[in-house]
Design a protein around this motif. Structure first.
Motif, short mmCIF file in Angstrom:
data_model
loop_
_atom_site.label_atom_id
_atom_site.label_comp_id
_atom_site.label_asym_id
_atom_site.label_seq_id
_atom_site.Cartn_x
_atom_site.Cartn_y
_atom_site.Cartn_z
N TYR A 23 0.81 -1.22 0.00
CA TYR A 23 0.00 0.00 0.00
C TYR A 23 0.85 1.27 0.00
N GLY A 25 2.06 2.42 -2.98
CA GLY A 25 1.85 3.01 -4.29
C GLY A 25 2.77 2.50 -5.37
N THR A 28 1.00 1.52 -8.78
CA THR A 28 0.51 2.72 -9.45
C THR A 28 1.64 3.48 -10.12
N MET A 29 2.75 3.63 -9.40
CA MET A 29 3.87 4.38 -9.95
C MET A 29 4.54 3.67 -11.12
N SER A 136 5.00 2.58 3.33
CA SER A 136 3.79 3.07 3.98
C SER A 136 3.84 2.63 5.44
N ARG A 148 -8.37 -1.97 -2.43
CA ARG A 148 -7.97 -1.75 -3.81
C ARG A 148 -8.76 -2.67 -4.72
N ARG A 199 4.81 7.11 2.13
CA ARG A 199 3.42 7.53 1.96
C ARG A 199 2.84 7.85 3.34
N ASN A 202 -2.81 9.93 3.33
CA ASN A 202 -3.70 9.04 2.59
C ASN A 202 -4.93 9.77 2.06
N ASP A 205 -4.49 13.33 -3.20
CA ASP A 205 -4.00 12.61 -4.37
C ASP A 205 -2.62 13.16 -4.72
N ARG A 207 -0.31 11.38 -6.53
CA ARG A 207 0.27 10.50 -7.55
C ARG A 207 1.19 11.25 -8.52
N CYS A 211 5.14 10.64 -8.83
CA CYS A 211 5.63 10.21 -10.14
C CYS A 211 6.74 11.13 -10.62
#
Length: 224
Positions: A23, A25, A28-29, A136, A148, A199, A202, A205, A207, A211
């Motif tokens: 968790y 990320g 996602t990354m 995290s 998720r 992280r 929470n 956003d 992201r 990134c």
């Protein structure tokens, strides 16, 4: 046969690794970076098709566990200690598969990978600007583990919910997650010396911000 680490590092020069706790990320990354910078995408458990065909129970017992278990209830009902041992044993066993696959994939193009390769191995086969650690807090990695749409995790959740004593099974499974994401293992990542992102918010956003930080670290973009 043994291959020296300097040889592996040379052939992995086009590979960029993201590792860390649940968790944080990572998935996602890896996906965002692959799409934005036209990289080959290697998501979580990307070697499964290969390991399912090649892994040998006598050599890679942890990788073969799910093919040999009696039911998925066996998987979720293991003791926390067994779950922790299996998780890190799997990482050790999959390392060779990952390295071989990444050498093959990265010959002519850069690769970004959500990796299971242990941190001590990454120190030997890669460089600082090719590895990023994402972390995290334990509370987040455990309590938000199933929050998720990840197909694999939602399947595990459905198995737990279908057990007769589902609340006990969930408590037991989360105890395993706590061991896997314990302070000991967290510190192994945090104190690795690699570039690290934590992280800790929470609600917002972040992201794009994360990134951009990773892209700068990996050298995909130039900046101050």
């Amino acid at each position: 046969m043994f291959i020296e680490n300097n040889i592996l590092k040379h052939y992995l020069k086009n590979v960029y690794f993201i590792t860390g706790t649940a968790y944080a990320g990572k998935s996602t990354m890896v996906k965002m970076l692959a799409e934005k910078y036209d990289l080959i995408f290697c998501g979580e458990n990307y070697t499964c098709d290969i390991t399912d065909k090649v892994a040998d129970p006598d050599i890679q017992p942890n990788l073969c566990f799910m093919n040999l278990m009696n039911s998925w209830e066996d998987f979720v009902k293991r003791s926390p200690e067994e779950y922790e041992k299996w998780m890190y044993g799997t990482s050790d066993e999959v390392t060779g598969f990952e390295i071989a696959e990444l050498i093959s994939l990265s010959k002519d193009k850069k690769v970004i990978v959500d990796t299971n390769i242990p941190i001590d191995v990454l120190k030997e086969i890669s460089d600082y600007n090719h590895v990023a650690v994402m972390l995290s807090p334990q509370s987040m990695s455990v309590e938000r583990f199933f929050d998720r749409n990840d197909e694999e995790k939602q399947f595990i959740l459905s198995v737990i919910k279908n057990c007769d004593n589902s609340e006990e099974v969930m408590a037991n499974y989360k105890a395993g997650l706590e061991l896997i994401n314990s302070e000991k293992h967290y510190n192994e990542y945090a104190e690795s010396g690699f570039f690290t992102l934590v992280r800790d918010n929470n609600e917002q956003d972040t992201r794009k911000e994360v990134c951009d930080k990773l892209a700068k670290h990996f050298g995909f973009v130039k900046g101050k």
